[in-house]
Write a protein that holds these residues in place. Structure first.
Motif, PDB file in Angstrom:
ATOM      1  N   SER A 184       0.825  -1.202   0.000  1.00  0.00           N
ATOM      2  CA  SER A 184       0.000   0.000   0.000  1.00  0.00           C
ATOM      3  C   SER A 184       0.860   1.252   0.000  1.00  0.00           C
ATOM      4  N   VAL A 185       0.245   2.379  -0.336  1.00  0.00           N
ATOM      5  CA  VAL A 185       0.867   3.683  -0.120  1.00  0.00           C
ATOM      6  C   VAL A 185       0.233   4.240   1.156  1.00  0.00           C
ATOM      7  N   PHE A 186       1.054   4.795   2.034  1.00  0.00           N
ATOM      8  CA  PHE A 186       0.596   5.297   3.324  1.00  0.00           C
ATOM      9  C   PHE A 186       0.663   6.815   3.354  1.00  0.00           C
ATOM     10  N   ALA A 187      -0.205   7.428   4.147  1.00  0.00           N
ATOM     11  CA  ALA A 187      -0.149   8.861   4.394  1.00  0.00           C
ATOM     12  C   ALA A 187      -0.445   9.091   5.865  1.00  0.00           C
ATOM     13  N   ALA A 188       0.102  10.173   6.396  1.00  0.00           N
ATOM     14  CA  ALA A 188      -0.181  10.542   7.776  1.00  0.00           C
ATOM     15  C   ALA A 188      -0.518  12.019   7.838  1.00  0.00           C
ATOM     16  N   ALA A 189      -1.326  12.369   8.832  1.00  0.00           N
ATOM     17  CA  ALA A 189      -1.685  13.749   9.112  1.00  0.00           C
ATOM     18  C   ALA A 189      -1.380  14.002  10.586  1.00  0.00           C
ATOM     19  N   VAL A 190      -0.728  15.132  10.871  1.00  0.00           N
ATOM     20  CA  VAL A 190      -0.316  15.437  12.246  1.00  0.00           C
ATOM     21  C   VAL A 190      -0.581  16.905  12.555  1.00  0.00           C
ATOM     22  N   GLN A 195       2.412  10.698  21.065  1.00  0.00           N
ATOM     23  CA  GLN A 195       2.084  11.137  22.428  1.00  0.00           C
ATOM     24  C   GLN A 195       1.893  12.649  22.520  1.00  0.00           C
ATOM     25  N   ARG A 196       2.682  13.412  21.758  1.00  0.00           N
ATOM     26  CA  ARG A 196       2.683  14.867  21.937  1.00  0.00           C
ATOM     27  C   ARG A 196       1.823  15.632  20.934  1.00  0.00           C
ATOM     28  N   ALA A 197       1.417  14.996  19.870  1.00  0.00           N
ATOM     29  CA  ALA A 197       0.566  15.671  18.877  1.00  0.00           C
ATOM     30  C   ALA A 197      -0.812  15.955  19.468  1.00  0.00           C
ATOM     31  N   LEU A 198      -1.428  17.031  19.035  1.00  0.00           N
ATOM     32  CA  LEU A 198      -2.820  17.304  19.408  1.00  0.00           C
ATOM     33  C   LEU A 198      -3.735  16.278  18.746  1.00  0.00           C
ATOM     34  N   ALA A 199      -3.343  15.862  17.530  1.00  0.00           N
ATOM     35  CA  ALA A 199      -4.083  14.832  16.792  1.00  0.00           C
ATOM     36  C   ALA A 199      -3.150  14.253  15.739  1.00  0.00           C
ATOM     37  N   TRP A 200      -3.355  12.972  15.432  1.00  0.00           N
ATOM     38  CA  TRP A 200      -2.588  12.334  14.362  1.00  0.00           C
ATOM     39  C   TRP A 200      -3.424  11.183  13.797  1.00  0.00           C
ATOM     40  N   ALA A 201      -3.153  10.854  12.553  1.00  0.00           N
ATOM     41  CA  ALA A 201      -3.837   9.724  11.917  1.00  0.00           C
ATOM     42  C   ALA A 201      -2.949   9.186  10.803  1.00  0.00           C
ATOM     43  N   ILE A 202      -3.033   7.881  10.596  1.00  0.00           N
ATOM     44  CA  ILE A 202      -2.312   7.215   9.509  1.00  0.00           C
ATOM     45  C   ILE A 202      -3.355   6.482   8.670  1.00  0.00           C
ATOM     46  N   HIS A 234      -3.184   9.198  -7.820  1.00  0.00           N
ATOM     47  CA  HIS A 234      -4.530   9.327  -7.270  1.00  0.00           C
ATOM     48  C   HIS A 234      -4.700   8.505  -5.992  1.00  0.00           C
ATOM     49  N   ALA A 235      -4.058   7.356  -5.915  1.00  0.00           N
ATOM     50  CA  ALA A 235      -4.118   6.552  -4.695  1.00  0.00           C
ATOM     51  C   ALA A 235      -3.430   7.282  -3.534  1.00  0.00           C
ATOM     52  N   THR A 236      -2.322   7.965  -3.825  1.00  0.00           N
ATOM     53  CA  THR A 236      -1.625   8.743  -2.800  1.00  0.00           C
ATOM     54  C   THR A 236      -2.518   9.865  -2.281  1.00  0.00           C
ATOM     55  N   MET A 237      -3.181  10.569  -3.191  1.00  0.00           N
ATOM     56  CA  MET A 237      -4.095  11.648  -2.794  1.00  0.00           C
ATOM     57  C   MET A 237      -5.247  11.096  -1.940  1.00  0.00           C
ATOM     58  N   LEU A 238      -5.740   9.917  -2.293  1.00  0.00           N
ATOM     59  CA  LEU A 238      -6.805   9.273  -1.524  1.00  0.00           C
ATOM     60  C   LEU A 238      -6.328   8.947  -0.111  1.00  0.00           C
ATOM     61  N   ALA A 239      -5.125   8.420   0.018  1.00  0.00           N
ATOM     62  CA  ALA A 239      -4.577   8.112   1.347  1.00  0.00           C
ATOM     63  C   ALA A 239      -4.441   9.385   2.182  1.00  0.00           C
ATOM     64  N   MET A 240      -4.011  10.469   1.556  1.00  0.00           N
ATOM     65  CA  MET A 240      -3.889  11.749   2.271  1.00  0.00           C
ATOM     66  C   MET A 240      -5.253  12.240   2.747  1.00  0.00           C
ATOM     67  N   GLU A 241      -6.253  12.171   1.863  1.00  0.00           N
ATOM     68  CA  GLU A 241      -7.617  12.568   2.244  1.00  0.00           C
ATOM     69  C   GLU A 241      -8.103  11.738   3.427  1.00  0.00           C
ATOM     70  N   ARG A 242      -7.859  10.440   3.388  1.00  0.00           N
ATOM     71  CA  ARG A 242      -8.291   9.554   4.473  1.00  0.00           C
ATOM     72  C   ARG A 242      -7.601   9.911   5.793  1.00  0.00           C
ATOM     73  N   ALA A 243      -6.308  10.246   5.728  1.00  0.00           N
ATOM     74  CA  ALA A 243      -5.579  10.597   6.950  1.00  0.00           C
ATOM     75  C   ALA A 243      -6.159  11.864   7.581  1.00  0.00           C
ATOM     76  N   VAL A 244      -6.415  12.877   6.766  1.00  0.00           N
ATOM     77  CA  VAL A 244      -6.984  14.132   7.293  1.00  0.00           C
ATOM     78  C   VAL A 244      -8.381  13.872   7.863  1.00  0.00           C
ATOM     79  N   ALA A 245      -9.184  13.089   7.165  1.00  0.00           N
ATOM     80  CA  ALA A 245     -10.550  12.793   7.612  1.00  0.00           C
ATOM     81  C   ALA A 245     -10.567  12.012   8.922  1.00  0.00           C
ATOM     82  N   ALA A 246      -9.511  11.258   9.199  1.00  0.00           N
ATOM     83  CA  ALA A 246      -9.464  10.421  10.396  1.00  0.00           C
ATOM     84  C   ALA A 246      -8.981  11.173  11.636  1.00  0.00           C
ATOM     85  N   LEU A 247      -8.563  12.419  11.489  1.00  0.00           N
ATOM     86  CA  LEU A 247      -8.090  13.191  12.647  1.00  0.00           C
ATOM     87  C   LEU A 247      -9.217  13.369  13.663  1.00  0.00           C
TER      88      LEU A 247
END
Length: 193
Positions: A18-24, A55-62, A77-90
């Motif tokens: 898979s391609v992974f993305a994270a939002a912090v 531990q120190r982030a206000l919010a994070w998602a992978i 497009h799959a990378t962009m989808l992973a990024m959207e999912r990470a932001v949505a999961a915060l």
């Protein structure tokens, strides 16, 4: 307080997985020392920073986009989808999303800015880079156990000489990205899987 969310990906170039993305979202004065582009850090340093960020982030998602989604949509497009999912999961809604690179996912509904080499310039993006890279590396360690012989634990799916030789010898496994040219070429022969 302005909540800025950093977003980055890991795993665009590999031939498998898979391609992974994270939002912090980091607080001011987070105290995490050594944040940088994950590619500039050793594996040991990334592993040490991973729990500190969580531990120190206000919010994070992978999040991830699967091998099947990569083959169906293409890697960008799959990378962009992973990024959207990470932001949505915060667990909170950031005021602005800062994305490493030169593209903003079309599905983002929040104010966003793309920052070239942001993973080396913006600490929240650096933190996201580290979370995505560690999560993806761990996923490839699991693939190495499921599909021995390819060397996933060592090359993490990248098209190294070792990986290409294994592809030629074994054919692709179910987690190889069929839309990538070296995998298609190897898929012309019989696979063990």
């Amino acid at each position: 307080m302005m909540w800025l969310c950093g977003v980055d990906e890991a795993g665009r170039g590999p031939l498998a997985g898979s391609v992974f993305a994270a939002a912090v979202v980091l607080p001011d004065g987070h105290g995490i020392v050594g944040l940088n582009d994950s590619k500039k850090l050793t594996e040991r340093r990334r592993e040490a920073l991973f729990p500190q960020i969580q531990q120190r982030a206000l919010a994070w998602a992978i999040a991830e986009a699967s091998r099947e989604e990569i083959d169906r949509l293409n890697i960008l497009h799959a990378t962009m989808l992973a990024m959207e999912r990470a932001v949505a999961a915060l667990s909170l809604v950031p005021h602005k999303v800062l994305i490493d690179g030169n593209r903003i996912p079309k599905g983002l509904t929040l104010p966003a800015e793309a920052i070239v080499e942001g993973d080396a310039k913006v600490e929240a993006i650096s933190a996201a880079s580290i979370l995505a890279k560690v999560a993806r590396d761990r996923a490839l360690l699991a693939l190495d156990i499921r599909y021995p012989g390819y060397g996933f634990a060592r090359h993490k799916g990248y098209p190294t000489a070792e990986h290409l030789a294994a592809l030629g010898r074994l054919g692709p496994c179910p987690e190889h990205r069929q839309s990538f040219a070296p995998v298609r070429a190897a898929g012309a022969q019989a696979s063990l899987w």
